[in-house]
Design a protein around this motif. Sequence first.
Motif, PDB file in Angstrom:
ATOM      1  N   LEU A   2       0.835  -1.200   0.000  1.00 56.37           N
ATOM      2  CA  LEU A   2       0.000   0.000   0.000  1.00 56.37           C
ATOM      3  C   LEU A   2       0.871   1.251   0.000  1.00 56.37           C
ATOM      4  O   LEU A   2       0.556   2.238  -0.686  1.00 56.37           O
ATOM      5  N   ASP A   3       1.975   1.223   0.708  1.00 50.90           N
ATOM      6  CA  ASP A   3       2.903   2.355   0.723  1.00 50.90           C
ATOM      7  C   ASP A   3       3.382   2.664  -0.698  1.00 50.90           C
ATOM      8  O   ASP A   3       3.426   3.820  -1.112  1.00 50.90           O
ATOM      9  N   ILE A   4       3.717   1.629  -1.449  1.00 53.52           N
ATOM     10  CA  ILE A   4       4.151   1.834  -2.839  1.00 53.52           C
ATOM     11  C   ILE A   4       3.018   2.447  -3.651  1.00 53.52           C
ATOM     12  O   ILE A   4       3.229   3.393  -4.419  1.00 53.52           O
ATOM     13  N   ALA A   5       1.811   1.932  -3.480  1.00 51.42           N
ATOM     14  CA  ALA A   5       0.669   2.462  -4.231  1.00 51.42           C
ATOM     15  C   ALA A   5       0.418   3.933  -3.912  1.00 51.42           C
ATOM     16  O   ALA A   5       0.056   4.716  -4.792  1.00 51.42           O
ATOM     17  N   LEU A   6       0.651   4.321  -2.667  1.00 47.85           N
ATOM     18  CA  LEU A   6       0.435   5.711  -2.264  1.00 47.85           C
ATOM     19  C   LEU A   6       1.555   6.647  -2.716  1.00 47.85           C
ATOM     20  O   LEU A   6       1.313   7.822  -2.976  1.00 47.85           O
ATOM     21  N   HIS A   7       2.784   6.130  -2.822  1.00 52.02           N
ATOM     22  CA  HIS A   7       3.939   6.983  -3.112  1.00 52.02           C
ATOM     23  C   HIS A   7       4.532   6.796  -4.496  1.00 52.02           C
ATOM     24  O   HIS A   7       5.529   7.425  -4.830  1.00 52.02           O
ATOM     25  N   THR A  16      -9.194  -4.202  -2.889  1.00 51.11           N
ATOM     26  CA  THR A  16      -8.053  -3.919  -3.769  1.00 51.11           C
ATOM     27  C   THR A  16      -7.187  -2.811  -3.183  1.00 51.11           C
ATOM     28  O   THR A  16      -7.632  -2.042  -2.328  1.00 51.11           O
ATOM     29  N   LEU A  17      -5.958  -2.746  -3.702  1.00 50.66           N
ATOM     30  CA  LEU A  17      -5.081  -1.642  -3.304  1.00 50.66           C
ATOM     31  C   LEU A  17      -5.707  -0.305  -3.696  1.00 50.66           C
ATOM     32  O   LEU A  17      -5.587   0.675  -2.960  1.00 50.66           O
ATOM     33  N   ALA A  18      -6.375  -0.267  -4.826  1.00 46.71           N
ATOM     34  CA  ALA A  18      -7.013   0.976  -5.274  1.00 46.71           C
ATOM     35  C   ALA A  18      -8.030   1.464  -4.242  1.00 46.71           C
ATOM     36  O   ALA A  18      -8.093   2.666  -3.940  1.00 46.71           O
ATOM     37  N   SER A  19      -8.811   0.550  -3.683  1.00 51.58           N
ATOM     38  CA  SER A  19      -9.798   0.961  -2.679  1.00 51.58           C
ATOM     39  C   SER A  19      -9.121   1.439  -1.397  1.00 51.58           C
ATOM     40  O   SER A  19      -9.597   2.379  -0.752  1.00 51.58           O
ATOM     41  N   GLN A  63      -7.316   5.981   2.116  1.00 53.75           N
ATOM     42  CA  GLN A  63      -6.252   6.778   2.741  1.00 53.75           C
ATOM     43  C   GLN A  63      -6.280   8.221   2.256  1.00 53.75           C
ATOM     44  O   GLN A  63      -6.073   9.150   3.034  1.00 53.75           O
ATOM     45  N   THR A  64      -6.546   8.422   0.975  1.00 52.16           N
ATOM     46  CA  THR A  64      -6.607   9.765   0.399  1.00 52.16           C
ATOM     47  C   THR A  64      -7.745  10.555   1.037  1.00 52.16           C
ATOM     48  O   THR A  64      -7.583  11.733   1.367  1.00 52.16           O
ATOM     49  N   GLN A  65      -8.892   9.918   1.238  1.00 50.18           N
ATOM     50  CA  GLN A  65     -10.024  10.577   1.882  1.00 50.18           C
ATOM     51  C   GLN A  65      -9.697  10.950   3.324  1.00 50.18           C
ATOM     52  O   GLN A  65     -10.049  12.035   3.782  1.00 50.18           O
ATOM     53  N   LYS A  66      -9.023  10.066   4.035  1.00 47.90           N
ATOM     54  CA  LYS A  66      -8.637  10.360   5.422  1.00 47.90           C
ATOM     55  C   LYS A  66      -7.688  11.550   5.476  1.00 47.90           C
ATOM     56  O   LYS A  66      -7.805  12.404   6.358  1.00 47.90           O
ATOM     57  N   GLN A  67      -6.741  11.615   4.546  1.00 47.89           N
ATOM     58  CA  GLN A  67      -5.802  12.736   4.516  1.00 47.89           C
ATOM     59  C   GLN A  67      -6.522  14.052   4.238  1.00 47.89           C
ATOM     60  O   GLN A  67      -6.214  15.071   4.854  1.00 47.89           O
ATOM     61  N   ARG A  68      -7.490  14.036   3.329  1.00 48.67           N
ATOM     62  CA  ARG A  68      -8.268  15.246   3.024  1.00 48.67           C
ATOM     63  C   ARG A  68      -9.037  15.704   4.254  1.00 48.67           C
ATOM     64  O   ARG A  68      -9.106  16.893   4.540  1.00 48.67           O
TER      65      ARG A  68
END
Length: 143
Positions: free
Chosen positions: A15-20, A125-128, A133-138
Amino acid sequence: MKLTSKGRYAVTATLDIALHNQQQAVSLAEISERQQISLSYLEQLFSKLRKHGIVASVRGPGGGYKLNLPPEEISVGMIINAVNENIQATKCLGHGNCKGGIQCLTHALWEELSGRIEEFLYDITLASLVKQQTQKQRQRKEK
């Protein structure tokens, strides 16, 4: 049944790779630092993830790892399976030899639970997880 650190760390690191991953590889050292996971442990996990085609290694300057498939095609179940994590809820690991070579009274119950857990993990999925994570950051930024 217990999901060990092997499965948890493999999912977290992927997941870290998917995010970065911004069109370049992510080094294991960066993942290790961000996620507080031993670098040598990550090397062992990524060897297995690479063999299963989930990640690909990139050599040279700026090298590291990238996802080998789109995040929409990588499930948590695939990642856990790649690192040989056993999520069977049956004591006999699904072999049916629970008590002295015969099935225990609750074998079917635990086997069904194992199936539902596997189905659940293969549906995520990693996409979900990236979206989550993106929503939590927002939401944190808005506060």
